[in-house]
Write a protein that holds these residues in place. Structure first.
Motif, short mmCIF file in Angstrom:
data_model
loop_
_atom_site.label_atom_id
_atom_site.label_comp_id
_atom_site.label_asym_id
_atom_site.label_seq_id
_atom_site.Cartn_x
_atom_site.Cartn_y
_atom_site.Cartn_z
N ARG A 1 4.32 -2.52 5.73
CA ARG A 1 3.61 -1.92 4.60
C ARG A 1 4.15 -0.52 4.32
NH1 ARG A 1 1.99 -5.59 1.64
NH2 ARG A 1 1.67 -3.80 0.26
N GLU B 1 7.51 -7.35 0.38
CA GLU B 1 6.22 -8.03 0.20
C GLU B 1 6.30 -9.46 0.74
OE1 GLU B 1 3.38 -7.03 -0.48
OE2 GLU B 1 3.41 -5.32 -1.85
N VAL C 1 -4.29 -5.79 0.23
CA VAL C 1 -3.13 -4.97 0.58
C VAL C 1 -3.28 -3.55 0.06
CG1 VAL C 1 -1.52 -6.89 0.81
CG2 VAL C 1 -1.88 -5.84 -1.44
N ASP D 1 -2.44 -0.37 2.30
CA ASP D 1 -1.50 0.68 1.91
C ASP D 1 -2.15 2.06 1.98
OD1 ASP D 1 0.44 -1.19 1.56
OD2 ASP D 1 0.31 -1.23 -0.65
#
Length: 426
Positions: A294, A313, A369, A373
Protein backbone atom coordinates in the motif's frame (compact mmCIF):
# COMPACT_ATOMS: atom_id res chain seq x y z
CA UNK A 1 23.10 19.68 10.53
CA UNK A 2 23.95 17.73 13.66
CA UNK A 3 21.29 15.76 15.54
CA UNK A 4 21.48 14.44 19.08
CA UNK A 5 19.05 11.75 20.22
CA UNK A 6 18.77 10.46 23.75
CA UNK A 7 18.89 6.74 23.07
CA UNK A 8 19.28 4.13 20.39
CA UNK A 9 15.59 3.31 19.96
CA UNK A 10 14.70 6.97 19.41
CA UNK A 11 17.56 7.35 16.96
CA UNK A 12 16.45 4.38 14.88
CA UNK A 13 12.87 5.65 14.86
CA UNK A 14 14.04 9.10 13.81
CA UNK A 15 15.77 7.90 10.65
CA UNK A 16 18.88 8.73 8.70
CA UNK A 17 18.19 11.64 6.36
CA UNK A 18 20.84 13.77 8.03
CA UNK A 19 24.31 14.81 6.97
CA UNK A 20 25.77 14.26 10.42
CA UNK A 21 24.44 12.29 13.35
CA UNK A 22 25.46 12.11 16.99
CA UNK A 23 23.87 10.77 20.12
CA UNK A 24 23.93 11.37 23.84
CA UNK A 25 24.42 8.00 25.49
CA UNK A 26 27.01 6.59 27.87
CA UNK A 27 26.70 3.05 26.51
CA UNK A 28 29.42 1.99 24.08
CA UNK A 29 27.26 -1.02 23.23
CA UNK A 30 24.62 1.39 21.90
CA UNK A 31 27.29 3.28 19.98
CA UNK A 32 28.39 0.05 18.30
CA UNK A 33 24.76 -0.71 17.40
CA UNK A 34 24.39 2.73 15.85
CA UNK A 35 27.52 2.17 13.75
CA UNK A 36 26.11 -1.12 12.49
CA UNK A 37 22.74 0.47 11.73
CA UNK A 38 24.50 3.19 9.72
CA UNK A 39 26.29 0.51 7.72
CA UNK A 40 23.14 -1.54 7.17
CA UNK A 41 21.22 1.51 5.97
CA UNK A 42 23.65 1.71 3.04
CA UNK A 43 22.27 -1.62 1.83
CA UNK A 44 19.33 -1.60 -0.60
CA UNK A 45 15.84 -2.31 0.68
CA UNK A 46 16.47 -1.46 4.32
CA UNK A 47 14.77 1.94 4.72
CA UNK A 48 12.08 1.45 7.33
CA UNK A 49 9.42 3.97 6.35
CA UNK A 50 6.71 2.27 8.41
CA UNK A 51 8.82 1.76 11.52
CA UNK A 52 8.57 -2.02 11.91
CA UNK A 53 12.35 -2.55 12.06
CA UNK A 54 12.37 -3.33 15.76
CA UNK A 55 9.99 -6.27 15.27
CA UNK A 56 11.98 -7.50 12.28
CA UNK A 57 15.25 -7.29 14.23
CA UNK A 58 13.73 -9.00 17.26
CA UNK A 59 12.78 -11.97 15.08
CA UNK A 60 16.23 -11.90 13.46
CA UNK A 61 17.92 -11.98 16.87
CA UNK A 62 15.77 -14.96 17.81
CA UNK A 63 16.37 -16.91 14.59
CA UNK A 64 19.95 -15.89 13.78
CA UNK A 65 21.62 -14.60 16.97
CA UNK A 66 25.15 -13.33 16.44
CA UNK A 67 24.66 -12.74 12.73
CA UNK A 68 24.38 -9.39 10.97
CA UNK A 69 23.47 -8.36 7.45
CA UNK A 70 26.88 -6.68 7.09
CA UNK A 71 28.90 -9.79 7.88
CA UNK A 72 30.50 -11.35 4.83
CA UNK A 73 32.49 -14.53 5.54
CA UNK A 74 32.91 -16.99 8.40
CA UNK A 75 36.69 -16.49 8.51
CA UNK A 76 36.36 -13.27 10.48
CA UNK A 77 35.01 -15.26 13.43
CA UNK A 78 38.56 -16.66 13.49
CA UNK A 79 40.81 -13.76 12.47
CA UNK A 80 39.41 -11.23 14.95
CA UNK A 81 39.96 -13.38 18.08
CA UNK A 82 43.41 -14.34 16.77
CA UNK A 83 44.36 -10.68 16.54
CA UNK A 84 43.06 -10.12 20.07
CA UNK A 85 44.99 -13.15 21.33
CA UNK A 86 48.16 -11.88 19.65
CA UNK A 87 47.75 -8.58 21.45
CA UNK A 88 47.20 -10.26 24.80
CA UNK A 89 50.46 -12.12 24.32
CA UNK A 90 52.49 -8.94 23.80
CA UNK A 91 54.70 -7.84 26.67
CA UNK A 92 53.33 -5.21 29.02
CA UNK A 93 55.60 -2.46 27.69
CA UNK A 94 54.37 -2.96 24.12
CA UNK A 95 50.76 -3.01 25.31
CA UNK A 96 51.26 0.31 27.09
CA UNK A 97 52.60 1.85 23.89
CA UNK A 98 49.76 0.58 21.71
CA UNK A 99 46.15 0.02 22.74
CA UNK A 100 44.13 -2.98 21.65
CA UNK A 101 41.96 -0.65 19.59
CA UNK A 102 44.96 0.65 17.63
CA UNK A 103 46.41 -2.84 17.33
CA UNK A 104 43.14 -4.16 15.92
CA UNK A 105 43.02 -1.36 13.40
CA UNK A 106 46.53 -1.95 12.07
CA UNK A 107 46.22 -5.74 12.02
CA UNK A 108 42.81 -5.72 10.36
CA UNK A 109 44.24 -3.49 7.65
CA UNK A 110 47.06 -5.99 7.22
CA UNK A 111 44.65 -8.93 7.05
CA UNK A 112 42.72 -7.15 4.29
CA UNK A 113 45.94 -6.56 2.36
CA UNK A 114 47.09 -10.17 2.72
CA UNK A 115 43.70 -11.59 1.73
CA UNK A 116 43.56 -9.45 -1.41
CA UNK A 117 47.14 -10.41 -2.20
CA UNK A 118 46.29 -14.09 -1.89
CA UNK A 119 42.84 -14.22 -3.48
CA UNK A 120 42.65 -11.11 -5.64
CA UNK A 121 40.10 -8.33 -5.43
CA UNK A 122 37.47 -10.46 -7.20
CA UNK A 123 37.08 -12.77 -4.17
CA UNK A 124 33.76 -12.00 -2.50
CA UNK A 125 33.48 -10.98 1.13
CA UNK A 126 36.96 -9.60 1.83
CA UNK A 127 36.22 -6.68 4.12
CA UNK A 128 38.13 -3.57 3.12
CA UNK A 129 39.37 -4.94 -0.22
CA UNK A 130 38.53 -1.66 -1.94
CA UNK A 131 40.60 0.28 0.62
CA UNK A 132 43.78 -1.78 0.41
CA UNK A 133 46.68 0.52 -0.36
CA UNK A 134 44.89 3.67 0.73
CA UNK A 135 45.87 5.76 3.71
CA UNK A 136 42.39 5.44 5.19
CA UNK A 137 42.52 1.66 5.64
CA UNK A 138 39.54 -0.60 6.33
CA UNK A 139 36.53 1.60 7.03
CA UNK A 140 34.18 -1.04 8.42
CA UNK A 141 36.29 -3.03 10.85
CA UNK A 142 35.59 -6.78 11.13
CA UNK A 143 36.03 -6.54 14.89
CA UNK A 144 33.01 -4.23 15.21
CA UNK A 145 30.93 -6.15 12.64
CA UNK A 146 31.55 -9.55 14.26
CA UNK A 147 31.82 -8.57 17.93
CA UNK A 148 28.27 -9.47 18.90
CA UNK A 149 28.62 -12.86 17.23
CA UNK A 150 31.94 -13.52 18.95
CA UNK A 151 30.22 -12.99 22.29
CA UNK A 152 27.03 -14.86 21.41
CA UNK A 153 28.96 -17.90 20.18
CA UNK A 154 31.23 -17.94 23.24
CA UNK A 155 34.39 -17.26 21.25
CA UNK A 156 35.22 -14.14 23.28
CA UNK A 157 34.08 -14.57 26.85
CA UNK A 158 32.82 -11.14 27.82
CA UNK A 159 29.59 -9.20 28.14
CA UNK A 160 31.36 -5.93 27.40
CA UNK A 161 31.13 -3.91 24.23
CA UNK A 162 34.20 -3.88 22.01
CA UNK A 163 35.12 -0.39 23.21
CA UNK A 164 34.80 -1.41 26.86
CA UNK A 165 36.71 -4.63 26.27
CA UNK A 166 39.49 -2.76 24.44
CA UNK A 167 39.90 -0.33 27.32
CA UNK A 168 39.81 -2.90 30.07
CA UNK A 169 41.73 -5.82 28.58
CA UNK A 170 44.44 -6.91 30.98
CA UNK A 171 47.92 -5.38 30.71
CA UNK A 172 49.76 -8.32 32.26
CA UNK A 173 52.67 -9.62 30.27
CA UNK A 174 52.08 -13.08 28.82
CA UNK A 175 54.66 -15.73 28.20
CA UNK A 176 54.95 -16.58 24.47
CA UNK A 177 53.66 -20.06 23.73
CA UNK A 178 54.57 -22.61 21.14
CA UNK A 179 52.16 -23.61 18.41
CA UNK A 180 49.75 -26.31 19.57
CA UNK A 181 46.15 -27.16 20.26
CA UNK A 182 44.38 -25.25 22.99
CA UNK A 183 43.78 -28.33 25.09
CA UNK A 184 47.55 -28.96 25.21
CA UNK A 185 48.38 -25.41 26.25
CA UNK A 186 48.57 -25.47 30.03
CA UNK A 187 50.08 -21.96 30.20
CA UNK A 188 47.21 -20.29 28.39
CA UNK A 189 44.57 -20.31 31.13
CA UNK A 190 44.30 -16.53 31.41
CA UNK A 191 44.00 -16.25 27.65
CA UNK A 192 41.70 -19.20 27.10
CA UNK A 193 39.28 -17.88 29.70
CA UNK A 194 38.76 -14.80 27.54
CA UNK A 195 39.52 -15.68 23.92
CA UNK A 196 38.87 -19.15 22.50
CA UNK A 197 40.55 -20.51 19.36
CA UNK A 198 40.93 -23.82 17.58
CA UNK A 199 44.73 -23.75 17.83
CA UNK A 200 47.41 -21.44 19.16
CA UNK A 201 49.27 -20.69 15.96
CA UNK A 202 51.99 -18.08 15.82
CA UNK A 203 52.62 -16.52 12.43
CA UNK A 204 49.10 -17.37 11.28
CA UNK A 205 48.91 -14.26 9.13
CA UNK A 206 51.67 -15.54 6.87
CA UNK A 207 49.28 -17.92 5.12
CA UNK A 208 45.92 -16.39 6.00
CA UNK A 209 43.06 -17.35 3.69
CA UNK A 210 39.43 -16.29 3.45
CA UNK A 211 38.52 -19.98 3.49
CA UNK A 212 38.25 -21.94 6.74
CA UNK A 213 40.59 -24.79 7.49
CA UNK A 214 39.09 -28.04 8.74
CA UNK A 215 40.23 -27.22 12.28
CA UNK A 216 38.66 -23.74 12.14
CA UNK A 217 35.40 -25.06 10.73
CA UNK A 218 35.14 -27.76 13.37
CA UNK A 219 35.84 -25.17 16.06
CA UNK A 220 32.96 -22.99 14.84
CA UNK A 221 30.68 -26.02 14.59
CA UNK A 222 31.51 -26.86 18.19
CA UNK A 223 30.71 -23.32 19.35
CA UNK A 224 27.47 -23.14 17.38
CA UNK A 225 26.22 -26.52 18.59
CA UNK A 226 27.30 -26.41 22.24
CA UNK A 227 26.49 -22.83 23.25
CA UNK A 228 23.29 -23.32 25.23
CA UNK A 229 21.82 -19.85 24.69
CA UNK A 230 21.68 -20.25 20.89
CA UNK A 231 20.85 -23.96 20.73
CA UNK A 232 17.38 -23.38 19.22
CA UNK A 233 18.61 -20.91 16.61
CA UNK A 234 18.33 -21.88 12.95
CA UNK A 235 22.03 -22.35 12.18
CA UNK A 236 22.67 -24.27 15.38
CA UNK A 237 19.77 -26.63 14.71
CA UNK A 238 20.97 -27.32 11.17
CA UNK A 239 24.44 -28.18 12.46
CA UNK A 240 23.20 -30.22 15.42
CA UNK A 241 21.05 -32.41 13.20
CA UNK A 242 23.44 -32.68 10.25
CA UNK A 243 21.20 -30.74 7.86
CA UNK A 244 23.63 -27.97 6.91
CA UNK A 245 25.37 -29.78 4.05
CA UNK A 246 22.07 -30.68 2.40
CA UNK A 247 20.87 -27.11 2.73
CA UNK A 248 23.91 -25.08 1.63
CA UNK A 249 26.18 -27.62 -0.07
CA UNK A 250 27.25 -27.24 -3.69
CA UNK A 251 24.31 -29.36 -4.84
CA UNK A 252 21.76 -27.37 -2.85
CA UNK A 253 19.82 -24.36 -4.14
CA UNK A 254 20.03 -20.94 -2.49
CA UNK A 255 16.68 -21.00 -0.73
CA UNK A 256 14.83 -17.78 0.00
CA UNK A 257 13.53 -17.29 3.53
CA UNK A 258 9.98 -18.52 2.69
CA UNK A 259 11.52 -21.55 0.96
CA UNK A 260 13.66 -22.15 4.04
CA UNK A 261 10.58 -22.13 6.27
CA UNK A 262 8.80 -24.59 3.98
CA UNK A 263 11.90 -26.81 3.96
CA UNK A 264 12.11 -26.82 7.77
CA UNK A 265 8.41 -27.70 8.18
CA UNK A 266 9.16 -31.19 6.92
CA UNK A 267 12.07 -31.71 9.35
CA UNK A 268 10.78 -33.17 12.60
CA UNK A 269 14.33 -33.32 13.98
CA UNK A 270 14.56 -29.52 14.04
CA UNK A 271 13.45 -28.36 17.49
CA UNK A 272 9.84 -27.27 17.94
CA UNK A 273 10.84 -23.80 19.24
CA UNK A 274 12.96 -23.22 16.14
CA UNK A 275 10.22 -24.35 13.73
CA UNK A 276 7.59 -22.31 15.55
CA UNK A 277 9.70 -19.14 15.52
CA UNK A 278 10.39 -19.55 11.81
CA UNK A 279 6.70 -19.95 11.00
CA UNK A 280 5.67 -16.90 13.03
CA UNK A 281 8.47 -14.80 11.51
CA UNK A 282 7.25 -15.72 8.04
CA UNK A 283 3.67 -14.88 9.03
CA UNK A 284 4.72 -11.46 10.29
CA UNK A 285 6.73 -10.81 7.11
CA UNK A 286 3.78 -11.74 4.91
CA UNK A 287 1.32 -9.72 7.01
CA UNK A 288 3.34 -6.51 7.05
CA UNK A 289 4.21 -6.87 3.37
CA UNK A 290 0.66 -5.80 2.56
CA UNK A 291 1.27 -2.47 4.31
CA UNK A 292 4.44 -1.95 2.29
CA UNK A 293 2.55 -2.68 -0.93
CA UNK A 294 0.00 0.00 0.00
CA UNK A 295 2.88 2.37 0.77
CA UNK A 296 4.33 1.82 -2.68
CA UNK A 297 0.91 2.35 -4.22
CA UNK A 298 0.91 5.77 -2.57
CA UNK A 299 4.36 6.45 -4.04
CA UNK A 300 3.13 5.58 -7.54
CA UNK A 301 -0.02 7.67 -7.06
CA UNK A 302 1.92 10.69 -5.84
CA UNK A 303 4.21 10.37 -8.85
CA UNK A 304 1.29 10.33 -11.24
CA UNK A 305 2.26 6.92 -12.61
CA UNK A 306 -1.13 5.32 -13.24
CA UNK A 307 0.30 2.19 -14.86
CA UNK A 308 2.57 1.48 -11.92
CA UNK A 309 -0.24 2.20 -9.48
CA UNK A 310 -2.48 -0.31 -11.28
CA UNK A 311 0.28 -2.89 -11.26
CA UNK A 312 0.72 -2.52 -7.52
CA UNK A 313 -3.03 -2.59 -6.90
CA UNK A 314 -3.10 -5.95 -8.64
CA UNK A 315 -0.22 -7.10 -6.44
CA UNK A 316 -2.13 -6.01 -3.35
CA UNK A 317 -5.28 -7.84 -4.45
CA UNK A 318 -3.28 -11.03 -4.81
CA UNK A 319 -1.67 -10.47 -1.41
CA UNK A 320 -5.07 -9.91 0.22
CA UNK A 321 -6.51 -13.04 -1.38
CA UNK A 322 -3.65 -15.18 -0.07
CA UNK A 323 -3.88 -13.59 3.38
CA UNK A 324 -7.56 -14.54 3.56
CA UNK A 325 -6.94 -18.08 2.35
CA UNK A 326 -4.22 -18.61 4.95
CA UNK A 327 -6.19 -16.96 7.77
CA UNK A 328 -3.09 -14.84 8.29
CA UNK A 329 -4.96 -12.26 10.37
CA UNK A 330 -6.58 -14.36 13.06
CA UNK A 331 -7.74 -12.96 16.38
CA UNK A 332 -4.52 -13.98 18.14
CA UNK A 333 -2.04 -13.12 15.39
CA UNK A 334 -0.63 -9.90 16.83
CA UNK A 335 -0.07 -11.42 20.26
CA UNK A 336 1.52 -14.50 18.71
CA UNK A 337 3.93 -12.43 16.62
CA UNK A 338 4.94 -10.08 19.41
CA UNK A 339 5.32 -12.81 22.02
CA UNK A 340 7.59 -14.78 19.70
CA UNK A 341 9.62 -11.74 18.67
CA UNK A 342 10.23 -10.64 22.25
CA UNK A 343 10.94 -14.12 23.63
CA UNK A 344 14.64 -13.28 23.76
CA UNK A 345 14.10 -10.08 25.71
CA UNK A 346 13.83 -7.63 22.81
CA UNK A 347 11.83 -4.47 23.39
CA UNK A 348 9.33 -3.17 20.85
CA UNK A 349 8.33 0.47 21.09
CA UNK A 350 4.71 1.45 21.54
CA UNK A 351 4.34 3.06 18.11
CA UNK A 352 5.39 -0.12 16.31
CA UNK A 353 3.03 -2.20 18.44
CA UNK A 354 0.15 0.19 17.81
CA UNK A 355 0.65 0.26 14.05
CA UNK A 356 0.85 -3.53 13.86
CA UNK A 357 -2.39 -3.80 15.86
CA UNK A 358 -4.10 -1.16 13.72
CA UNK A 359 -2.99 -2.81 10.47
CA UNK A 360 -4.15 -6.19 11.74
CA UNK A 361 -7.54 -4.79 12.80
CA UNK A 362 -8.03 -3.01 9.49
CA UNK A 363 -7.46 -6.20 7.49
CA UNK A 364 -9.33 -8.36 10.00
CA UNK A 365 -12.35 -6.05 9.74
CA UNK A 366 -12.09 -5.90 5.94
CA UNK A 367 -11.81 -2.12 5.87
CA UNK A 368 -11.71 -0.39 2.44
CA UNK A 369 -8.37 0.40 0.81
CA UNK A 370 -8.95 4.11 1.39
CA UNK A 371 -8.82 3.45 5.14
CA UNK A 372 -5.72 1.29 4.69
CA UNK A 373 -4.00 4.07 2.75
CA UNK A 374 -4.83 6.65 5.41
CA UNK A 375 -3.42 4.34 8.07
CA UNK A 376 -0.19 3.69 6.14
CA UNK A 377 0.29 7.35 5.24
CA UNK A 378 -0.33 8.42 8.83
CA UNK A 379 2.20 5.90 10.10
CA UNK A 380 4.85 6.96 7.58
CA UNK A 381 4.41 10.63 8.43
CA UNK A 382 4.49 9.90 12.16
CA UNK A 383 7.57 7.74 11.76
CA UNK A 384 9.55 9.89 9.34
CA UNK A 385 7.91 13.31 9.54
CA UNK A 386 9.10 15.68 6.83
CA UNK A 387 11.72 13.14 5.77
CA UNK A 388 9.15 10.63 4.54
CA UNK A 389 9.57 9.43 0.98
CA UNK A 390 5.89 10.26 0.54
CA UNK A 391 6.84 13.94 0.62
CA UNK A 392 9.74 13.66 -1.81
CA UNK A 393 9.64 14.31 -5.52
CA UNK A 394 10.96 11.09 -7.02
CA UNK A 395 10.86 12.52 -10.52
CA UNK A 396 11.41 9.85 -13.14
CA UNK A 397 12.10 7.15 -10.57
CA UNK A 398 8.80 6.41 -8.80
CA UNK A 399 9.74 2.72 -8.56
CA UNK A 400 11.25 3.35 -5.13
CA UNK A 401 10.37 0.47 -2.84
CA UNK A 402 11.20 0.10 0.83
CA UNK A 403 11.00 -3.18 2.65
CA UNK A 404 9.69 -6.18 0.76
CA UNK A 405 9.53 -9.70 2.14
CA UNK A 406 11.78 -9.98 5.19
CA UNK A 407 14.71 -12.39 5.22
CA UNK A 408 15.83 -11.86 8.85
CA UNK A 409 19.61 -12.18 8.07
CA UNK A 410 19.14 -15.59 6.45
CA UNK A 411 21.26 -14.66 3.37
CA UNK A 412 24.19 -13.79 5.66
CA UNK A 413 23.73 -16.89 7.81
CA UNK A 414 23.55 -19.03 4.66
CA UNK A 415 26.89 -17.66 3.45
CA UNK A 416 28.55 -18.21 6.83
CA UNK A 417 27.08 -21.70 7.06
CA UNK A 418 28.34 -22.56 3.58
CA UNK A 419 31.86 -21.49 4.57
CA UNK A 420 31.67 -23.72 7.64
CA UNK A 421 30.38 -26.73 5.68
CA UNK A 422 33.05 -26.36 3.00
CA UNK A 423 35.78 -25.94 5.59
CA UNK A 424 34.68 -29.06 7.47
CA UNK A 425 34.98 -31.07 4.25
CA UNK A 426 38.67 -30.19 3.79
Amino acid sequence: MRLFVANLSDWIAFGVAMSSIGWVDFSSTDREKVSQVLAMLQEPGTLDELGIGQIRDAFADLLFPGFSTIQTRAKYFITVPRIIRDYMELDARTQRRKSLRDYLESQENEVARLLVERHGSAESGIIGSEMVGSEQGVARKPSSVYWNGLRQFGIVNTAKSLAEFSREVGQAQSVPRATGHEEDDSDALSHRSVVHLDVCKSGWMNDVSIHLSESEAQFLIDKLTHTTAIRNSVVSQFLIHGLAEELVGDSGEALTFPELVAWVKGRADVSAPCRHALELAEEFSDAINGAHIRFNILIARNSGNAALEAEREELFSEWLKQARERNLFSASSVNDWLQAATAGGARINLNAREFLSQWHEAIFQNQPVSSLDRLVESRARKNKGRRSVLLKNLGEAPHWQGMDSLSYRWPTARTILRDVVQGAEC
